[in-house]
Design an enzyme around this catalytic site. Structure first.
Site, mmCIF file in Angstrom:
data_model
loop_
_atom_site.group_PDB
_atom_site.id
_atom_site.type_symbol
_atom_site.label_atom_id
_atom_site.label_comp_id
_atom_site.label_asym_id
_atom_site.label_seq_id
_atom_site.Cartn_x
_atom_site.Cartn_y
_atom_site.Cartn_z
ATOM 1 N N ARG A 67 0.850 -1.193 0.000
ATOM 2 C CA ARG A 67 0.000 0.000 0.000
ATOM 3 C C ARG A 67 0.882 1.238 0.000
ATOM 4 O O ARG A 67 2.098 1.147 0.085
ATOM 5 C CB ARG A 67 -0.906 -0.003 1.243
ATOM 6 C CG ARG A 67 -0.181 -0.390 2.516
ATOM 7 C CD ARG A 67 -0.823 0.107 3.773
ATOM 8 N NE ARG A 67 -0.785 1.556 3.868
ATOM 9 C CZ ARG A 67 0.290 2.250 4.236
ATOM 10 N NH1 ARG A 67 1.434 1.639 4.517
ATOM 11 N NH2 ARG A 67 0.244 3.558 4.304
ATOM 12 N N GLY A 68 0.232 2.400 -0.085
ATOM 13 C CA GLY A 68 0.967 3.655 -0.125
ATOM 14 C C GLY A 68 1.180 4.090 -1.555
ATOM 15 O O GLY A 68 1.690 3.324 -2.386
ATOM 16 N N ALA A 69 0.790 5.318 -1.870
ATOM 17 C CA ALA A 69 0.756 5.764 -3.259
ATOM 18 C C ALA A 69 2.068 5.560 -4.018
ATOM 19 O O ALA A 69 2.073 4.947 -5.097
ATOM 20 C CB ALA A 69 0.319 7.234 -3.321
ATOM 21 N N ARG A 116 -6.827 -0.330 -7.474
ATOM 22 C CA ARG A 116 -7.304 0.656 -6.500
ATOM 23 C C ARG A 116 -7.472 1.975 -7.262
ATOM 24 O O ARG A 116 -6.505 2.460 -7.860
ATOM 25 C CB ARG A 116 -6.344 0.829 -5.322
ATOM 26 C CG ARG A 116 -6.217 -0.424 -4.465
ATOM 27 C CD ARG A 116 -5.526 -0.128 -3.134
ATOM 28 N NE ARG A 116 -6.375 0.685 -2.258
ATOM 29 C CZ ARG A 116 -5.936 1.252 -1.133
ATOM 30 N NH1 ARG A 116 -4.677 1.107 -0.766
ATOM 31 N NH2 ARG A 116 -6.750 1.965 -0.384
ATOM 32 N N GLN A 143 -3.347 2.018 10.309
ATOM 33 C CA GLN A 143 -2.025 2.141 9.690
ATOM 34 C C GLN A 143 -1.075 2.981 10.534
ATOM 35 O O GLN A 143 0.142 2.782 10.509
ATOM 36 C CB GLN A 143 -2.144 2.738 8.286
ATOM 37 C CG GLN A 143 -2.837 1.835 7.283
ATOM 38 C CD GLN A 143 -4.305 2.173 7.126
ATOM 39 O OE1 GLN A 143 -4.951 2.643 8.067
ATOM 40 N NE2 GLN A 143 -4.851 1.955 5.934
ATOM 41 N N ASP A 197 -2.607 10.573 -1.928
ATOM 42 C CA ASP A 197 -2.797 9.534 -2.934
ATOM 43 C C ASP A 197 -3.123 10.118 -4.296
ATOM 44 O O ASP A 197 -2.934 9.460 -5.317
ATOM 45 C CB ASP A 197 -3.902 8.578 -2.484
ATOM 46 C CG ASP A 197 -3.433 7.686 -1.353
ATOM 47 O OD1 ASP A 197 -3.043 6.543 -1.636
ATOM 48 O OD2 ASP A 197 -3.432 8.136 -0.195
ATOM 49 N N ASN A 209 -6.361 11.961 0.479
ATOM 50 C CA ASN A 209 -5.480 11.204 1.374
ATOM 51 C C ASN A 209 -6.349 10.336 2.278
ATOM 52 O O ASN A 209 -7.572 10.431 2.263
ATOM 53 C CB ASN A 209 -4.590 12.143 2.186
ATOM 54 C CG ASN A 209 -3.461 11.392 2.890
ATOM 55 O OD1 ASN A 209 -2.701 10.674 2.247
ATOM 56 N ND2 ASN A 209 -3.349 11.551 4.188
ATOM 57 N N LYS A 210 -5.692 9.513 3.075
ATOM 58 C CA LYS A 210 -6.403 8.580 3.949
ATOM 59 C C LYS A 210 -7.505 9.300 4.717
ATOM 60 O O LYS A 210 -7.319 10.389 5.227
ATOM 61 C CB LYS A 210 -5.413 7.947 4.923
ATOM 62 C CG LYS A 210 -6.018 6.961 5.904
ATOM 63 C CD LYS A 210 -6.758 5.829 5.204
ATOM 64 C CE LYS A 210 -5.861 5.048 4.282
ATOM 65 N NZ LYS A 210 -6.610 3.980 3.556
#
Length: 385
Positions: free
Chosen positions: A64-66, A98, A212, A253, A263-264
């Protein structure tokens, strides 16, 4: 899955196990991922031998993570090409695994462009596969370098905005080495401030529902010796009210042409709190996260995650927990409906600055972002699949 299996990670006492790496054992090339669903309880690596396995790892947040998703997407195209699978179909699957993180599609398209270009140039299947792999490796190196530059630019900005040091920085989700080919984005800036003796406290939002922050950012901060304190997401307001937050640092993201930041989920409330309390709200992301083709935040497709992530509490040490319904501990009545967007959108007027590897945009304007992208993306455009 048959083409995705787990092995214990090699011990790395002084540093994190790499979040992603390409390996070529005798039985054929593979993409090895640190399974982030299992952290911090144990370091287990997933070995992906085909694209469906990688797509599953992406969708279930094993990787995960852009920025790292962009790298994974590029290596996924190379994996399909090297192993002789249908490359165009693989690229399509990866690019849409995603929808919100623009880096994923970017990495896929970059490797695909290299593959197609080599085929057109008469390289043959083997040569084209090598071209895709070279593109993935180049993106990996570039992201590592981008992390270094973002850390330097971000630290300089913090010194300018908040001279005197002793900073108390609040962050959300996870933005360190686990999301990058290098040291990360926002957490890389915090790390640079720590090494420079400028960081007094890192406030870590636990980041519900998948934690996270609690599982991953705290894990990275502890490894780096950064002084940190974990808090529930809804405790952030009391921190601001008490004057305990000097700056907010988050990742992104997707950043649209007008400077809106996806973002999250939970990032937007922090931006509102920061504005009310006159605290800088700083976004740190590589230039590949800026999407000039999307005009504004309202045009971003926000990923909706499964409801069971909210109605069940995942247990990280259980293999696969958090990835399938019924794998966690129920915390809501059976049949409860859940609203579970993965991201929220922060409008540009709430963002103090956007830090990239190529400089800082502040104030955040459409013209400023366009100028930055024009300088940095020359000859590196995106193509359609």
């Amino acid at each position: 899955m048959a083409d995705q299996y787990a092995v214990p990670a090699d011990p790395a006492p002084s540093s994190l196990t790499p979040a992603l790496r390409w390996e070529e054992p005798p039985e054929g090339p593979v993409l090895v991922l640190l399974d982030q669903r299992r952290l911090p309880a144990e370091e287990i690596e997933l070995v992906c031998t085909d694209v469906p396995a990688l797509v599953e790892a992406i969708r279930t947040l094993a990787v995960r993570g852009a920025p790292l998703l962009g790298i994974a997407g590029a290596y996924g195209v190379a994996l399909a090409a090297v192993r002789g699978f249908e490359v165009d179909d693989a690229a399509e699957l990866l690019a849409h695994a995603r929808p919100t993180a623009v880096n994923l599609a970017y990495g896929v398209r970059r490797a695909l462009e290299a593959y197609r270009g080599a085929l057109k140039g008469g390289a043959g299947a083997t040569g084209a596969a090598e071209a895709a792999l070279d593109a993935a490796r180049a993106l990996h190196r570039e992201d590592a370098r981008a992390s270094e530059l973002m850390a330097a630019h971000g630290l300089a900005l913090l010194k300018e905005l908040l001279p005197g040091g002793g900073l108390r920085v609040l962050t959300h989700c996870n933005t360190g080495a686990l999301v990058s080919g290098g040291a990360g984005t926002a957490l890389a800036v915090a790390g640079a401030a720590h090494r420079a003796g400028q960081l007094r406290r890192l406030w870590v939002d636990e980041t519900r529902p998948l934690l996270q922050g609690a599982r991953l950012t705290a894990y990275e901060a502890a490894r780096a010796g950064i002084p940190y304190t974990l808090l529930t997401d809804n405790a952030a307001g009391s921190l601001f009210a008490a004057g305990e937050v000097d700056a907010v640092l988050i990742g992104a993201d997707r950043i649209t042409a007008d400077g809106s930041v996806a973002n999250k989920v939970g990032s937007y409330p922090l931006a509102v709190l920061a504005r009310y309390h006159h605290v800088p709200f700083v976004v740190v992301a590589p230039i590949t996260t800026v999407d000039l083709k999307t005009p504004e935040g309202a045009a971003i497709e926000v990923e909706q995650r499964p409801g069971h992530e909210v109605t069940e509490f995942a247990v990280p040490q259980v293999p696969g927990s958090g990835g399938e319904a019924g794998s966690g501990v129920p915390i809501a009545p059976l049949g409860t409906q859940a609203y579970n967007p993965a991201f929220d959108i922060t409008p540009p007027e709430l963002v103090t600055a956007i830090v990239t590897e190529n400089g800082v945009v502040s104030p955040v304007t459409e013209a400023g972002l366009a100028e930055l992208c024009a300088r940095s993306r020359s000859g590196n455009g995106m193509m359609s699949i």
